[in-house]
Design a protein around this motif. Structure first.
Motif, mmCIF file in Angstrom:
data_model
loop_
_atom_site.group_PDB
_atom_site.id
_atom_site.type_symbol
_atom_site.label_atom_id
_atom_site.label_comp_id
_atom_site.label_asym_id
_atom_site.label_seq_id
_atom_site.Cartn_x
_atom_site.Cartn_y
_atom_site.Cartn_z
ATOM 1 N N GLY A 100 0.851 -1.260 0.036
ATOM 2 C CA GLY A 100 -0.051 0.014 -0.111
ATOM 3 C C GLY A 100 0.829 1.001 -0.166
ATOM 4 N N ARG A 101 0.218 2.326 -0.151
ATOM 5 C CA ARG A 101 0.847 3.667 -0.216
ATOM 6 C C ARG A 101 1.676 3.944 1.245
ATOM 7 N N ASP A 102 1.239 3.275 2.224
ATOM 8 C CA ASP A 102 2.147 3.352 3.529
ATOM 9 C C ASP A 102 3.463 2.727 3.335
ATOM 10 N N TYR A 103 3.784 2.107 2.485
ATOM 11 C CA TYR A 103 5.262 2.131 2.250
ATOM 12 C C TYR A 103 6.162 2.513 1.391
ATOM 13 N N ALA A 104 5.560 4.071 1.071
ATOM 14 C CA ALA A 104 6.358 5.188 0.500
ATOM 15 C C ALA A 104 6.588 6.116 1.558
ATOM 16 N N ALA B 2 19.549 5.252 3.448
ATOM 17 C CA ALA B 2 19.651 3.950 3.217
ATOM 18 C C ALA B 2 19.809 3.782 1.523
ATOM 19 N N ASN B 3 20.000 2.705 1.137
ATOM 20 C CA ASN B 3 20.259 2.370 -0.286
ATOM 21 C C ASN B 3 19.395 1.419 -0.792
ATOM 22 N N ILE B 4 19.207 1.337 -2.266
ATOM 23 C CA ILE B 4 18.285 0.456 -2.739
ATOM 24 C C ILE B 4 18.762 -1.051 -2.276
ATOM 25 N N GLY B 5 17.654 -1.723 -2.340
ATOM 26 C CA GLY B 5 18.224 -3.055 -1.661
ATOM 27 C C GLY B 5 18.267 -3.318 -0.519
ATOM 28 N N ASP B 6 18.453 -2.547 0.333
ATOM 29 C CA ASP B 6 18.748 -2.548 2.042
ATOM 30 C C ASP B 6 17.405 -3.016 2.544
ATOM 31 N N ASP B 7 17.556 -3.834 3.550
ATOM 32 C CA ASP B 7 16.252 -4.490 4.341
ATOM 33 C C ASP B 7 16.269 -3.261 5.466
ATOM 34 N N VAL B 8 15.110 -2.765 5.571
ATOM 35 C CA VAL B 8 14.891 -1.806 6.751
ATOM 36 C C VAL B 8 13.732 -2.107 7.620
ATOM 37 N N HIS B 9 13.819 -1.597 8.955
ATOM 38 C CA HIS B 9 13.016 -1.903 10.000
ATOM 39 C C HIS B 9 11.922 -0.531 10.162
ATOM 40 N N GLU B 10 10.857 -0.883 10.616
ATOM 41 C CA GLU B 10 9.687 0.312 10.915
ATOM 42 C C GLU B 10 10.525 1.341 12.121
ATOM 43 N N GLU B 11 10.474 2.643 11.741
ATOM 44 C CA GLU B 11 10.904 3.699 12.472
ATOM 45 C C GLU B 11 12.127 3.822 12.484
ATOM 46 N N GLN B 12 13.122 3.067 11.384
ATOM 47 C CA GLN B 12 14.356 2.955 10.977
ATOM 48 C C GLN B 12 14.553 4.458 10.501
ATOM 49 N N ILE B 13 15.817 5.313 10.825
ATOM 50 C CA ILE B 13 15.983 6.527 10.250
ATOM 51 C C ILE B 13 16.271 6.284 8.485
ATOM 52 N N ALA B 14 15.479 7.074 7.794
ATOM 53 C CA ALA B 14 15.456 6.904 6.313
ATOM 54 C C ALA B 14 16.230 8.064 5.864
ATOM 55 N N GLY B 15 16.462 9.301 6.300
ATOM 56 C CA GLY B 15 17.112 10.266 5.952
ATOM 57 C C GLY B 15 16.740 11.528 6.261
ATOM 58 N N SER B 16 17.154 12.765 5.783
ATOM 59 C CA SER B 16 16.999 13.959 6.253
ATOM 60 C C SER B 16 16.743 14.858 5.256
ATOM 61 N N PRO C 137 17.632 19.879 10.474
ATOM 62 C CA PRO C 137 17.032 19.034 9.347
ATOM 63 C C PRO C 137 15.970 18.240 9.814
ATOM 64 N N LEU C 138 14.767 18.100 9.028
ATOM 65 C CA LEU C 138 13.894 17.303 9.195
ATOM 66 C C LEU C 138 13.997 15.816 9.205
ATOM 67 N N GLN C 139 13.859 14.951 10.161
ATOM 68 C CA GLN C 139 14.505 13.741 9.871
ATOM 69 C C GLN C 139 13.299 12.782 9.609
ATOM 70 N N LEU C 140 13.495 11.701 8.855
ATOM 71 C CA LEU C 140 12.577 11.009 8.126
ATOM 72 C C LEU C 140 12.759 9.515 8.520
ATOM 73 N N ARG C 141 11.607 8.750 8.762
ATOM 74 C CA ARG C 141 11.564 7.576 9.418
ATOM 75 C C ARG C 141 10.838 6.464 8.632
ATOM 76 N N CYS D 145 13.133 1.809 -4.435
ATOM 77 C CA CYS D 145 13.693 2.847 -5.032
ATOM 78 C C CYS D 145 13.929 4.025 -4.378
ATOM 79 N N ARG D 146 14.852 4.759 -4.767
ATOM 80 C CA ARG D 146 15.178 6.011 -3.854
ATOM 81 C C ARG D 146 15.215 7.488 -4.600
#
Length: 338
Positions: free
Chosen positions: A259-263, A276-290, A301-305, A314-315
């Motif tokens: 669903g859309r909540d995977y973006a 994070a890079n493409i192909g990485d396995d990530v967990h919920e609430e892991q830092i995605a970027g800023s 910076p605004l922190q993204l999770r 994709c990134r």
């Protein structure tokens, strides 16, 4: 009354032989009142048999598929084929020439304009020709995409569910034959919905494989290899090029985008710093970027999770970001039913 296409070509698709020419899309401009736009096309027919329609350049800034189909078009001879292969390496030719996702003639995003219009803009006419002329001839269609300028994308194949269980089963078999590292089932919610080539193919009952082969408007060696080998395996599997030499498929891991909540989308403008890079396995609430503010260098910076656990499909490729831009999309493995 059904309106016929305005696009024409000297090629007779029902004639045996190998023919190289172009589709002619009528276009009237200040400098050419009665002109046309060329779309290069190759038709190879050798007697009765299945037809494959192979397309790249649906978006102009995606290159792995274009080169893969150019190489195939040079390689295949009439005697290699049992049936028919139609190859269009640069479907949205104006966008390809401009190095853009969309056409410079009408700002048309071709893969958001299907089934098109016979009397529409150049991009709408191209979509209509594919929908009304090419796909009805096809027993297989392949639409080779990449991430283009705005995305770095994991090399993968994608399908839509078929109209029934038998069609879905066939499509699942075809993605395993194609052999991308990963494949996923999509209903189109994250992209073009019912306006893509794949969506029209589904309605026509034409089994269709779409790909993402890299990104950043550059060339991925892995994506090129996957495209070249995957298309050849599909042609061999369908009996269209029975003697073609190609390595066997190593299979493909089946994934899904629930669903859309995977973006993750940007909620403000700024400079995107991914974590994070493409192909990485990530967990919920892991830092995605800023996202760094352009206007206030003193503002943190605004922190993204990541909203869900999954694998990065994709990134966003450019750092400069506007509100509403997609920054990440995740997928997860399909749960196997016992």
């Amino acid at each position: 009354m059904k309106v016929q296409t305005r696009i024409w070509t000297p090629i007779d698709f029902n004639r045996d032989g190998k023919f190289v020419d172009c589709l002619r899309v009528p276009y009237s401009s200040d400098r050419s009142a009665y002109g046309w736009i060329p779309i290069p096309i190759v038709s190879i027919r050798n007697g009765d048999g299945p037809t494959a329609v192979l397309i790249a350049g649906n978006h102009g800034d995606e290159y792995e598929g274009q080169i893969a189909l150019m190489n195939l078009a040079r390689e295949l001879k009439q005697d290699d084929v049992a049936g028919r292969v139609i190859i269009i390496p640069s479907l949205n030719y104006p966008a390809v020439k401009a190095g853009r996702r969309v056409s410079p003639l009408d700002e048309g995003n071709l893969n958001r304009m299907f089934p098109g219009k016979a009397l529409g803009s150049p991009t709408e006419m191209i979509a209509h020709y594919v929908s009304d002329v090419l796909l009805p001839m096809a027993d297989l269609a392949v639409d080779l995409h990449s991430g283009g300028f705005s995305f770095d994308h994991m090399v993968c194949a994608l399908i839509r569910p078929g109209r029934n269980s038998e069609e879905t089963k066939q499509l699942l078999e075809l993605v395993q034959v194609f052999g991308a590292p990963a494949s996923f089932i999509s209903n189109g919610d994250g992209g073009g919905g019912a306006t893509t080539l794949n969506a029209v193919s589904r309605e026509l009952g034409v089994p269709t494989i779409t790909t993402e082969l890299g990104g950043g408007a550059t060339l991925s060696p892995l994506g090129l290899r996957v495209a070249e080998e995957g298309v050849r395996r599909l042609l061999k599997h369908m009996g269209i090029t029975p003697a073609i030499v190609v390595p066997p498929s190593g299979g493909s891991e089946l994934m899904e985008i629930p669903g859309r909540d995977y973006a993750i989308y940007a909620d403000c403008e700024g400079l995107f710093q991914p974590a994070a890079n493409i192909g990485d396995d990530v967990h919920e609430e892991q830092i995605a970027g800023s996202l760094h503010s352009l206007d206030n260098p003193n503002q943190p910076p605004l922190q993204l999770r990541f909203p869900r656990a999954g694998r990065v499909l994709c990134r966003r490729f450019p750092s400069l970001t506007s509100r509403g831009d997609c920054l990440f999309e995740l997928m997860r493995a399909v749960e196997r039913k016992e």
